[in-house]
Each structure stands twice: as structure tokens, then as C-alpha cells.
Design a protein around this motif. Structure first.
Motif, short mmCIF file in Angstrom:
data_model
loop_
_atom_site.label_atom_id
_atom_site.label_comp_id
_atom_site.label_asym_id
_atom_site.label_seq_id
_atom_site.Cartn_x
_atom_site.Cartn_y
_atom_site.Cartn_z
N ILE A 80 0.87 -1.18 0.00
CA ILE A 80 0.00 0.00 0.00
C ILE A 80 0.90 1.23 0.00
N LEU A 82 1.58 5.29 0.25
CA LEU A 82 1.11 6.59 0.74
C LEU A 82 1.83 7.66 -0.07
N ASP A 101 -2.62 -0.88 -3.42
CA ASP A 101 -3.45 0.29 -3.10
C ASP A 101 -2.58 1.54 -3.13
N TYR A 102 -3.21 2.68 -3.45
CA TYR A 102 -2.49 3.95 -3.61
C TYR A 102 -3.32 5.02 -2.91
N LEU A 103 -2.83 5.49 -1.76
CA LEU A 103 -3.56 6.47 -0.96
C LEU A 103 -2.89 7.83 -1.03
N LYS A 105 -2.13 11.50 0.43
CA LYS A 105 -2.09 12.26 1.67
C LYS A 105 -2.83 13.58 1.49
N VAL A 107 -4.05 11.41 4.83
CA VAL A 107 -4.92 10.25 5.01
C VAL A 107 -5.31 10.14 6.48
N ASP A 111 -9.04 5.83 6.39
CA ASP A 111 -8.57 5.57 5.03
C ASP A 111 -7.55 4.42 5.02
N ILE A 112 -6.64 4.48 5.97
CA ILE A 112 -5.60 3.45 6.04
C ILE A 112 -6.21 2.09 6.36
N GLU A 114 -9.24 1.02 5.86
CA GLU A 114 -10.04 0.50 4.74
C GLU A 114 -9.14 -0.18 3.71
N ALA A 115 -8.00 0.46 3.41
CA ALA A 115 -7.06 -0.13 2.46
C ALA A 115 -6.44 -1.41 3.03
#
Length: 226
Positions: A80, A82, A101-103, A105, A107, A111-112, A114-115
Motif C-alpha cells: 500500500i 502513501l 493500493d495507492y492512498l 495524503k 490520510v 482511510d488506512i 479500509e485499504a
């Protein structure tokens, strides 16, 4: 329990994610954290986490380079990213590296989580399939050795008798010279021959199915082979 390792160069962000996300409530084992990919890599290879949560822009070794190495060395680890960079090129590179996954910021803990939960579900599904395949493989191996053992203890005629008995048909000797009701056994014998290659042993001295014993459907008075 699913394990996770965090790589983040910003100390405040790293400590916040480490200390404020309720990992245990989501059955996540937090293995540790590191400030950059170079420091993180040897720990990752030793601890082999199920999930890697890493920043993308870091000194010495950035998140994309770390992801590339992890994908090669630890192919089952979910990654994942960030990122504070809402740029297509970063996302494109992440996709080509197999990032899960690609989140972007900033975040939140939600959010974290859920991923992480998405990756966790995928990991558990893969584990279940692996266990199912292993169980099937063990069953097939046991069946093979069981059949092999039976084949050693029983001769071809006994194995044929067992096959017919298991098929719930009655085996009776026929005095009919041209085979009479032998057609009823052909399907059973054909399966036996294809499975064992014992055609000539079963039909010793004969030719074709005309010399096979006759069987009739109905109440069976045949006894299982001893």
C-alpha cells in the motif's frame, strides 16, 4: 493474524500512524517501522510482513524502488503506497510494480484501515485457496497409495471382481459360448482396463469381450473379494 510493516520518512506522520491506528482491533500485527526504504529493506526480508505500508517520496530509497524489490523478493506481500503526489506518473509506476493500493495524503486512520482491510481480505482468500489445494493434493496422494496398496494385494481378476461388486452388479459365470449377456459388463471392464492397463491379464487366453463372464442387474448374490 495479518502482519504489517510501516515505512515513512516524516517522523510525526510515522509515529501517528503507528500509535493512533487501532491495529489490534482489526487483527493486525504491527511488526515495526522505518524512516526510509534502505533501513526498512533488511527488516522486511527478515520479518516478511503480509502488508507493506510505505510512503513514496523518501531519501536514500524511495517507496517505488522499495516496492520493486519487495515485489521480487516477497511476492506474497501486499503493498500500500502513501503519496502526497497526485500525479499520473507516480500512479502509473505503482500500477506497473503491482502495488495493491495507492492512498493520497493527507490520510486518516479510517482511510488506512479500509485499504488494509481490503488487502487483508485478499490475503485470507489466498490462504484459504492454498489450504484447499493442499488438502486436495493430500487426499489424492492418499488415494493413490491406497489404490497402489490394493493393487499389490489383489490380482487382476480380484480387482475386476471388486470393481463390479462396487458397481452393485452381480457377477455370474455364463455357460454361453458366444458371450451371452457379456455386454452388461463391458462398461465396467473398459473402465478397469483404462485405469490399470491389465487388459491382457484379465482376458488371458481370450479375444474381445465375448469371453467375459456374464452379469445381470438385480439383487446381487456376489460376495466382495476376500
Amino acid at each position: 493474524m495479518i502482519s504489517l510493516f510501516l515505512v515513512e520518512d516524516e517522523r510525526i506522520a510515522r509515529e501517528s500512524i503507528r500509535d493512533n491506528v487501532p491495529w489490534q482491533e482489526h487483527d493486525i500485527l504491527f511488526l515495526g517501522d522505518a524512516p526510509d526504504g534502505e533501513v526498512a529493506l533488511p527488516q522486511l526480508l527478515e520479518k516478511r510482513p503480509d502488508i507493506l505500508l510505505t510512503d513514496i517520496k523518501m531519501p536514500f530509497m524511495d517507496g517505488l524502488e522499495l516496492a520493486r524489490i519487495v515485489r521480487k523478493e516477497l511476492p506474497d506481500t501486499r503493498i500500500i503506497i502513501l503519496s502526497g503526489h497526485n500525479e499520473f506518473e507516480y500512479a502509473r509506476k505503482a500500477i506497473t510494480l503491482g502495488v495493491n493500493d495507492y492512498l493520497l495524503k493527507p490520510v486518516s486512520s479510517r482511510d488506512i484501515l479500509e485499504a488494509v482491510d481490503r488487502s487483508k481480505a485478499q490475503i485470507l482468500e489466498c490462504r484459504a485457496r492454498r489450504i484447499e489445494r493442499q488438502s486436495y493434493s493430500i487426499t489424492q496422494r492418499e488415494l493413490f497409495f491406497s489404490n497402489l496398496y490394493s493393487g499389490i494385494l489383489m490380482g487382476p481378476a480380484q480387482m475386476l471382481h471388486q470393481r463390479i461388486y462396487d458397481a452393485d452388479v452381480c457377477l455370474r459365470q455364463s455357460g454361453d459360448a458366444d458371450g451371452g449377456g457379456a455386454v452388461h459388463i463391458q462398461k465396467v471392464v473398459r473402465g478397469y482396463v483404462e485405469d490399470t492397463g491389465q487388459f491382457h491379464n484379465v482376458l488371458r487366453g481370450g479375444s474381445g469381450y465375448a469371453h467375459l463372464p456374464c452379469v445381470h442387474a438385480g439383487p446381487c448374490d456376489a460376495q466382495p473379494p476376500g
